[in-house]
Design an enzyme around this catalytic site. Structure first.
Site, mmCIF file in Angstrom:
data_model
loop_
_atom_site.group_PDB
_atom_site.id
_atom_site.type_symbol
_atom_site.label_atom_id
_atom_site.label_comp_id
_atom_site.label_asym_id
_atom_site.label_seq_id
_atom_site.Cartn_x
_atom_site.Cartn_y
_atom_site.Cartn_z
ATOM 1 C CD GLU A 173 27.096 -22.112 31.539
ATOM 2 O OE1 GLU A 173 27.775 -23.121 31.805
ATOM 3 O OE2 GLU A 173 27.230 -21.033 32.145
ATOM 4 C CB THR A 174 20.697 -21.353 31.553
ATOM 5 O OG1 THR A 174 20.895 -20.265 32.461
ATOM 6 C CG2 THR A 174 21.226 -22.639 32.157
#
Length: 519
Positions: free
Chosen positions: A324-325
């Site tokens: 999700e980065t």
């Protein structure tokens, strides 16, 4: 015009009661020098105090005296924390759990998109993310403890539009933000050249700058004007007020890792295989769900180990693992370096990744969990008296067609071995994860049923499927007594599939499994 100042001068810009944005995803992008200066100023002058801290995955490395918000853990500095994950700093997590800091937690994808909305002077964001979970005002409205509930602060409301329910997360002012990046030039342009994680730095900077706040960026070095490669400049000079040169960094995530930024390509065998254990059994079983060409998200902990298994089995090139980065491809890492990957295909911003995720771009996700109830609801954000927050869990679990929860069957210290092709439980964990009803819901089985998601619960000793809001036991490990080692330890009795079978015997043998996408 951007000014160069010291960390202590940066701390002097903060006033009591301010709302302060702090960059970070775990140990990455943590402005440690400025945070240390804030702590020292507080100890000398009792100021700044009563700050509201706003962050995504609030910076920390799970170490008591480590990086990130652990630097400002002194009681009185923080009065309120608004973040997607609250516990990367153990001391801050405890303070939230003990009701010493008012804690609010919104889904990580909502956080990044909300920062963009604040920067664009929009009133907030309207989304389905968080419906029927703790974020829903019909449950907790993102409030994680009693102090938060006592505040006159509502960060989300339920909205009905065209016959459908949505959540409206409200914009709010942020006075100052403190960021960490690789380099600045003397004009104030900010480069992320050495950063394996880009996170939500730009969104936070613009949320503050465009509303008259102060943007402070801590960097490893300050260079001559116009000397930065413009392809690496994420934050332009017009939006930066002050730059600070970091001093004495000892955070492993802030060091230069060329194999994580794409500057070097590491050999596949440079990532060592996981040691053979029951946790590897779980990761292997989850890896068996991968399909060629899939885009897959991996959560922290055991789910992140799926990347290691895929690399060991030679599957990594034919599936895209993502975080999700905003990191896509390669071999995602775990521990304090979670959020980065070795040999990534691409690195984008977190908010962009959640546009992909929220729009249904993922094929599958592997996530952890702390509690599961008889209806298939899952809790990861508040349990056993601990306020944790979900990180990106809510966005990801609600918007992915296939969700695999991968976790140990029980919690606490245990002695579980894998011997002779069987699971051997010498001493089991004391706490059960399968409970009658979750008080705090991070994943809604009702929402999953309405959106026709496929949901699996994968442990070292049993595999369950969610069907019509009921858990069905479909697989069991060799060497396990179903009644004693599984059913007796559950707070409810699941249905037993008439096709109940043993888990694949290769899971329980050392060496490669020989997985392929032809299976």
């Amino acid at each position: 015009m951007t000014k160069i100042i010291s960390a202590r001068q940066a701390a002097g810009l903060l006033r009591d009661g301010m709302t302060v944005g702090v960059s970070g995803f775990g140990a990455f992008a943590s402005p440690d020098s400025i945070l240390e200066a804030i702590r020292e100023k507080f100890r000398e002058e009792n100021s700044p105090r009563d700050l509201t801290i706003v962050s995504g995955v609030a910076p920390g490395d799970f170490v008591e005296d480590g990086c990130g918000l652990s630097k400002i853990r002194d009681e009185g500095i923080i009065s309120t924390l608004i973040a997607s994950h609250l516990r990367m700093s153990p001391a801050i997590g405890r303070a939230c759990s003990e009701n010493k800091i008012a804690a609010f937690s919104m889904p990580l994808g909502v956080y990044g998109q909300l920062m963009a909305a604040i920067g664009g002077k929009r009133p907030g964001i309207l989304t389905h993310v968080g419906l029927n979970t703790y974020a829903d005002p019909r449950q907790d409205g993102c409030k994680m403890n009693d102090l938060a509930k006592a505040q006159d602060r509502e960060i989300v409301e339920l909205v009905r539009l065209d016959g459908r329910d949505y959540l409206f997360y409200k914009a709010f002012p942020i006075d100052v933000c403190i960021l960490h990046a690789s380099y600045a030039d003397a004009d104030g342009n900010i480069s992320l050249q050495d950063e394996p994680v880009h996170g939500d730095l730009l969104e936070l900077a613009l949320a503050v700058h465009n509303n008259g706040g102060t943007v402070i960026v801590e960097v490893k070095d300050i260079l001559e004007p116009c000397s930065l490669d413009p392809r690496h400049v994420l934050i332009p000079k017009f939006s930066v007020d002050y730059i600070v040169k970091a001093q004495g960094e000892n955070n492993i995530a802030l060091a230069y890792h060329p194999e994580m930024t794409g500057d070097l390509r590491a050999m596949a065998d440079s990532v060592k295989p996981l040691p053979f254990s029951y946790k590897k059994v779980i990761a292997r079983r989850a890896a068996m769900e991968l399909k060629k060409g899939d885009l897959v998200n991996l959560g922290i902990g055991i789910p992140a180990s799926v990347a290691n298994v895929a690399n060991e089995e030679g599957l990594s090139r034919d599936v895209t693992l993502s975080l999700e980065t905003g990191v896509y491809g390669g071999v995602p890492l775990d521990g304090p370096l979670f959020g980065a990957a070795v040999n990534p295909d691409s690195i984008s911003r977190s908010a962009d990744a959640f546009t992909v995720y929220d729009g249904g771009g993922l094929n599958m996700t592997v996530l952890g969990c702390a509690e599961i109830d008889m209806a298939g609801n899952v809790n990861v954000s508040k349990f056993s008296g601990r306020c944790v927050g979900p990180g990106g869990f809510v966005n990801i679990s609600q918007n992915t067609p296939k969700v695999c929860f991968a976790f140990a069957f029980t919690a606490g210290k245990c002695d579980i071995a894998v011997e002779g092709g069987k699971l051997v439980i010498r001493n089991d964990g004391k706490a059960g994860k399968f409970i009658k009803a979750c008080d705090h819901i991070s994943f809604s089985s009702q929402f999953a049923q309405e959106t026709n998601q496929t949901v699996l619960f994968i442990t070292e000793r049993a595999v369950f499927e969610l069907r019509d809001r009921k858990l069905i036991l479909t697989e069991i490990a060799p060497g396990i007594d179903m009644e004693k080692d599984v059913l007796r330890l559950m707070g409810f009795r699941p249905e037993i599939s008439p096709e109940l079978k043993l888990m694949d015997e290769r899971l329980f043998r050392p060496g490669k499994m020989g997985l392929s996408f032809g299976e």
